[in-house]
Design a protein around this motif. Structure first.
Motif, PDB file in Angstrom:
ATOM      1  N   THR A  74       3.159  -2.222  -0.810  1.00  0.00           N
ATOM      2  CA  THR A  74       2.601  -2.774   0.418  1.00  0.00           C
ATOM      3  C   THR A  74       2.551  -1.705   1.503  1.00  0.00           C
ATOM      4  OG1 THR A  74       3.400  -4.985  -0.106  1.00  0.00           O
ATOM      5  CG2 THR A  74       2.901  -4.541   2.195  1.00  0.00           C
ATOM      6  N   ARG A  75       1.367  -1.519   2.118  1.00  0.00           N
ATOM      7  CA  ARG A  75       1.186  -0.475   3.119  1.00  0.00           C
ATOM      8  C   ARG A  75       0.933  -1.026   4.520  1.00  0.00           C
ATOM      9  NH1 ARG A  75       3.772   3.076   1.398  1.00  0.00           N
ATOM     10  NH2 ARG A  75       2.802   4.533   2.823  1.00  0.00           N
ATOM     11  N   ASN A  76       0.522  -2.298   4.631  1.00  0.00           N
ATOM     12  CA  ASN A  76       0.265  -2.915   5.942  1.00  0.00           C
ATOM     13  C   ASN A  76      -0.747  -2.118   6.761  1.00  0.00           C
ATOM     14  OD1 ASN A  76       3.473  -3.278   5.324  1.00  0.00           O
ATOM     15  ND2 ASN A  76       2.573  -5.165   6.085  1.00  0.00           N
ATOM     16  N   ARG A  77      -1.837  -1.733   6.128  1.00  0.00           N
ATOM     17  CA  ARG A  77      -2.848  -0.910   6.802  1.00  0.00           C
ATOM     18  C   ARG A  77      -4.174  -1.634   7.021  1.00  0.00           C
ATOM     19  NH1 ARG A  77      -1.751   4.924   3.764  1.00  0.00           N
ATOM     20  NH2 ARG A  77      -0.024   5.577   5.109  1.00  0.00           N
ATOM     21  N   GLU A 104      -2.023  -2.712  -3.376  1.00  0.00           N
ATOM     22  CA  GLU A 104      -0.997  -3.454  -2.653  1.00  0.00           C
ATOM     23  C   GLU A 104      -1.247  -4.951  -2.776  1.00  0.00           C
ATOM     24  OE1 GLU A 104      -2.223  -2.581   1.695  1.00  0.00           O
ATOM     25  OE2 GLU A 104      -3.485  -1.444   0.306  1.00  0.00           O
ATOM     26  N   GLY A 105      -0.247  -5.754  -2.443  1.00  0.00           N
ATOM     27  CA  GLY A 105      -0.412  -7.195  -2.501  1.00  0.00           C
ATOM     28  C   GLY A 105      -1.581  -7.651  -1.641  1.00  0.00           C
ATOM     29  N   ILE A 118      -1.542  -7.288   5.929  1.00  0.00           N
ATOM     30  CA  ILE A 118      -1.840  -7.114   4.504  1.00  0.00           C
ATOM     31  C   ILE A 118      -3.294  -7.544   4.288  1.00  0.00           C
ATOM     32  CG2 ILE A 118       0.547  -7.464   3.785  1.00  0.00           C
ATOM     33  CD1 ILE A 118      -0.298 -10.273   2.791  1.00  0.00           C
ATOM     34  N   PRO A 119      -3.982  -6.961   3.311  1.00  0.00           N
ATOM     35  CA  PRO A 119      -5.387  -7.312   3.115  1.00  0.00           C
ATOM     36  C   PRO A 119      -5.557  -8.638   2.385  1.00  0.00           C
ATOM     37  CG  PRO A 119      -4.709  -5.704   1.479  1.00  0.00           C
ATOM     38  CD  PRO A 119      -3.540  -5.890   2.414  1.00  0.00           C
TER      39      PRO A 119
END
Length: 204
Positions: A74-77, A104-105, A118-119
């Protein structure tokens, strides 16, 4: 090593006992796993005839340039609205030397967006924003799979879009805090307890 397909089971740490299909039990032989050609393990997976990390691999019809797989992180971008961003294309393209990337999730529904930024992958805007990412990976010869992740009760309502709700198997909040862009760390929201019918909708 035998040239026929074999069933093997561990005997000592560096050795497996192999039984070739169609061969009498008294011909069972012991051999090091790394030297065995064309064997299938009783533990449920089948190594290739040549288990070489950088060799190409055919995964259910999908050709991978090597056997390296990048695990999801998970990068939260994404944006505050959970739309993928150009920096995500850079991130995945830089790692396209791997045979396969797992993203990522990525939430398949508004209710599953419990973490900040998150996407998602359920709206037209999100789908279009993912396309430059997959194109960048493909341009470098890589392959990429989306990891679909519903956050369930690991969520705070402040992270969800309007109309979405925190859901879970029971109306008991996660004991840990959840980060939100709006108010920093906050207690997890008490989830709506899904009915059996609602579980079916989430899974679908």
């Amino acid at each position: 090593a035998t040239s026929r397909r074999a069933l093997i089971a561990p005997s000592r740490p560096d050795t497996c006992t192999a039984t070739t299909h169609g061969v009498a039990p008294d011909t069972v032989t012991a051999m090091p796993v790394r030297r065995t050609v064309g064997v299938s393990l009783r533990c449920g997976f089948s190594p290739m005839d040549r288990t070489v990390l950088f060799d190409p691999y055919l995964l259910c019809g999908l050709s991978l340039k090597n056997r390296l797989v990048m695990a999801p992180m998970t990068r939260n971008r994404a944006t505050a609205g959970h739309v993928p961003t150009p920096i995500m294309a850079t991130y995945y393209a830089e790692r396209a030397a791997m045979g396969l990337l797992i993203t990522e999730g990525t939430s398949p529904a508004p209710d599953g967006l419990g973490y900040a930024r998150i996407p998602g992958l359920f709206s037209k805007e999100q789908v279009e924003a993912w396309k430059p990412i997959t194109t960048a990976v493909h341009a470098k010869g890589g392959k990429i799979f989306a990891q679909l992740m519903h956050t369930g009760r690991a969520s705070n309502a402040l992270n969800l879009p309007p109309g979405a709700r925190v859901v879970g198997p029971m109306a008991i909040a996660l004991p840990e805090s959840v980060y939100t862009d709006a108010q920093g760390l906050q207690p997890a929201t008490v989830p709506h307890a899904l009915t059996e019918a609602e579980v079916g909708v989430v899974v679908a």
